[in-house]
Design a protein around this motif. Structure first.
Motif, mmCIF file in Angstrom:
data_model
loop_
_atom_site.group_PDB
_atom_site.id
_atom_site.type_symbol
_atom_site.label_atom_id
_atom_site.label_comp_id
_atom_site.label_asym_id
_atom_site.label_seq_id
_atom_site.Cartn_x
_atom_site.Cartn_y
_atom_site.Cartn_z
ATOM 1 N N ASP A 71 7.465 -5.604 -25.105
ATOM 2 C CA ASP A 71 8.899 -4.534 -25.050
ATOM 3 C C ASP A 71 7.843 -3.074 -24.119
ATOM 4 N N ARG A 72 6.937 -3.133 -23.560
ATOM 5 C CA ARG A 72 6.346 -2.176 -22.807
ATOM 6 C C ARG A 72 5.133 -2.662 -22.028
ATOM 7 N N VAL A 73 4.969 -1.675 -21.101
ATOM 8 C CA VAL A 73 3.850 -1.870 -20.126
ATOM 9 C C VAL A 73 2.438 -1.645 -20.228
ATOM 10 N N HIS A 74 1.846 -3.067 -20.703
ATOM 11 C CA HIS A 74 0.244 -3.541 -20.857
ATOM 12 C C HIS A 74 -0.971 -2.682 -20.246
ATOM 13 N N PRO A 75 -1.361 -2.701 -18.846
ATOM 14 C CA PRO A 75 -2.513 -2.716 -17.919
ATOM 15 C C PRO A 75 -2.284 -0.768 -18.448
ATOM 16 N N ASN A 76 -3.704 -0.844 -18.116
ATOM 17 C CA ASN A 76 -3.736 1.076 -18.357
ATOM 18 C C ASN A 76 -3.127 1.583 -16.623
ATOM 19 N N ALA A 77 -3.684 0.973 -15.855
ATOM 20 C CA ALA A 77 -2.803 1.879 -15.177
ATOM 21 C C ALA A 77 -2.274 -0.128 -13.668
ATOM 22 N N ALA A 78 -1.913 0.699 -12.436
ATOM 23 C CA ALA A 78 -1.741 0.217 -11.913
ATOM 24 C C ALA A 78 -1.482 0.364 -10.575
ATOM 25 N N VAL A 79 -1.865 -0.722 -9.160
ATOM 26 C CA VAL A 79 -2.461 -0.483 -7.950
ATOM 27 C C VAL A 79 -1.710 -1.196 -7.180
ATOM 28 N N ALA A 80 -1.260 -0.720 -5.680
ATOM 29 C CA ALA A 80 -0.330 -1.350 -5.044
ATOM 30 C C ALA A 80 -0.607 -0.580 -3.556
ATOM 31 N N ARG A 81 -0.390 -1.283 -2.781
ATOM 32 C CA ARG A 81 -0.137 -0.912 -1.180
ATOM 33 C C ARG A 81 1.101 0.451 -1.186
ATOM 34 N N GLU A 82 2.099 -0.482 -1.877
ATOM 35 C CA GLU A 82 3.011 0.311 -1.688
ATOM 36 C C GLU A 82 4.082 -0.091 -3.230
ATOM 37 N N PHE A 83 4.440 0.764 -3.898
ATOM 38 C CA PHE A 83 5.197 1.633 -5.305
ATOM 39 C C PHE A 83 6.868 1.153 -4.889
ATOM 40 N N THR A 84 7.846 1.328 -4.953
ATOM 41 C CA THR A 84 9.019 1.504 -4.183
ATOM 42 C C THR A 84 9.192 2.711 -5.306
ATOM 43 N N ASP A 85 10.147 3.185 -5.333
ATOM 44 C CA ASP A 85 10.384 4.284 -6.486
ATOM 45 C C ASP A 85 11.130 3.961 -7.557
ATOM 46 N N ASP A 86 11.372 2.641 -6.920
ATOM 47 C CA ASP A 86 12.336 2.441 -9.054
ATOM 48 C C ASP A 86 10.526 1.653 -9.666
ATOM 49 N N VAL A 87 10.019 1.130 -9.463
ATOM 50 C CA VAL A 87 8.932 0.883 -10.017
ATOM 51 C C VAL A 87 7.993 1.778 -10.089
ATOM 52 N N ALA A 88 8.351 2.800 -9.635
ATOM 53 C CA ALA A 88 7.105 4.184 -10.031
ATOM 54 C C ALA A 88 8.148 4.873 -10.841
ATOM 55 N N ASP A 89 9.232 4.812 -11.041
ATOM 56 C CA ASP A 89 9.907 5.821 -12.229
ATOM 57 C C ASP A 89 9.512 5.025 -13.368
ATOM 58 N N TRP A 90 9.687 4.139 -13.470
ATOM 59 C CA TRP A 90 9.287 3.036 -14.154
ATOM 60 C C TRP A 90 8.657 3.180 -15.306
ATOM 61 N N LEU A 91 6.826 3.274 -13.768
ATOM 62 C CA LEU A 91 5.725 3.124 -14.585
ATOM 63 C C LEU A 91 5.589 5.005 -15.497
ATOM 64 N N ALA A 92 5.466 6.037 -13.963
ATOM 65 C CA ALA A 92 5.823 7.389 -14.759
ATOM 66 C C ALA A 92 6.290 7.334 -16.828
ATOM 67 N N ASP A 93 8.115 6.769 -16.335
ATOM 68 C CA ASP A 93 8.437 6.698 -17.432
ATOM 69 C C ASP A 93 7.819 6.581 -19.072
ATOM 70 N N ALA A 94 7.021 5.635 -18.154
ATOM 71 C CA ALA A 94 5.904 4.791 -19.246
ATOM 72 C C ALA A 94 4.610 5.539 -19.804
#
Length: 357
Positions: A71-94
């Motif tokens: 029911d939630r995001v578990h890593p303390n943070a996420a790193v990528a060469r490039e995140f799409t806006d969909d994923v970035a917005d999801w992580l920001a909301d979380a």
């Protein structure tokens, strides 16, 4: 734009772009999976870690909650060469910091050469390298997170009912950070899955009239899961016992085996595993930083082709059956889904033995 920084324990600081603001610290690990970012980010086994994606573009098919493993995001943070806006917005909301536009190939190479290491992240308009280093300085090793099971386990028991027409079995699933697809895989085969907290007691298991004790995957050092280890010891030779990932490690420790921290672990969807009896090789999904160094009285039946680590443990007399990899995949190949059928078959075998006695 440089508005984020990643500080590594080897002394380097990477400049990056902020996609979700905040500060974070933890053990830096990487996954080689090229799909399944939703499943990876919601996998409880990544608790207290910073997840780096080796595949360069993360988010190219959107974000759908039905693919989540919890029911939630578990890593303390996420790193990528490039995140799409969909994923970035999801992580920001979380409220999970996310950074991109940095050399993830160099990061992955460092982890492979030097092992999983602590890191610190600072992301946002006011972020500085000093902020990232301060997070790094406050990071703790995974073995220090002695209460990590409580962070990811269900607080209260619940049941996932099996589909009609399948196996008539009650599974006590000890939730040490279980992916949702494990209970679903058993329920699809007809089993009623009673999901219990990581610190469940023998009375909790007996109250469900369980036919099999199943220890789940989860984060951290298996040596910190005393209650789950005690359950295995309690029901050894009384009930069939199964385990996945962390569950395999806990089962091995309960029977006198030993576990050890790996250099950088196995995380991805392309890990080759060889069955020692059939010599067949299957591709598997994995996510773990510890392994079984000594299986004790258990038989090693499957090994990792790349490094020889134990991938499957069995004991015919005790009805023990464990796997280091994730047979339910999600994401990944479905080569090993038969494991769940094998686990439920141990229930039938156990009943026949009791009837014969």
């Amino acid at each position: 734009m440089t508005d984020a920084f990643l500080a590594l324990a080897d002394g380097r600081v990477f400049e990056a772009r902020c996609r979700a603001p905040g500060r974070a610290r933890g053990e830096l690990v990487f996954t080689t999976a090229y799909t399944g970012y939703e499943e990876s980010l919601t996998d409880p086994s990544y608790e207290e870690q910073v997840l780096t994606f080796s595949y360069p573009l993360v988010g190219n098919y959107g974000v759908r909650s039905e693919r989540f493993e919890s029911d939630r995001v578990h890593p303390n943070a996420a790193v990528a060469r490039e995140f799409t806006d969909d994923v970035a917005d999801w992580l920001a909301d979380a409220d999970v910091p996310a950074i991109d536009h940095l050399d993830t190939r160099a990061i992955v190479t460092s982890v492979r050469e030097e092992g999983a290491m602590a890191c610190g992240i600072a992301a946002g308009p006011a972020a500085t390298p000093a902020d990232a280093r301060a997070e790094l300085d406050a990071a703790e090793p995974m073995s220090a997170h002695t209460e990590i099971g409580a962070q990811v386990s269900t607080p209260e028991p619940y049941t996932v009912s099996g589909e009609a027409g399948g196996a008539d079995a009650d599974v006590a699933l000890v939730d040490c950070g279980a992916k949702g697809s494990i209970a679903e895989s058993l329920a699809e085969r007809g089993a009623d899955v009673h999901v219990l907290p990581h610190d469940a007691t023998a009375a909790d298991v007996r109250a469900r009239d369980a036919d099999v004790l199943f220890v789940s995957n989860g984060p951290g050092d298996p040596a910190t899961y005393d209650a789950a280890e005690a359950l295995v010891d309690e029901f050894l030779d009384e009930l069939p016992i199964a385990g996945i990932c962390l569950g395999q490690q806990i089962v091995a420790r309960a029977v006198g085996g030993e576990t050890e921290k790996m250099s950088f672990g196995h995380r991805g969807v392309n890990q080759p595993v060889r069955d020692l009896e059939t010599d067949r090789v299957v591709m598997t999904t994995q996510n773990h930083g510890y392994s079984v160094a000594d299986p004790g009285p258990l038989e090693v039946t499957q090994v990792n082709v790349n490094d020889g680590t134990a991938e499957g443990l069995d004991h015919d007399e005790w009805n023990v059956l464990t796997r280091q990899y994730h047979p339910e995949a999600n994401p990944g190949p479905h080569d090993s889904l038969g494991f769940f059928d094998d686990v439920l078959a141990t229930v039938a075998d156990s009943r026949r033995t009791v009837a014969a006695d």
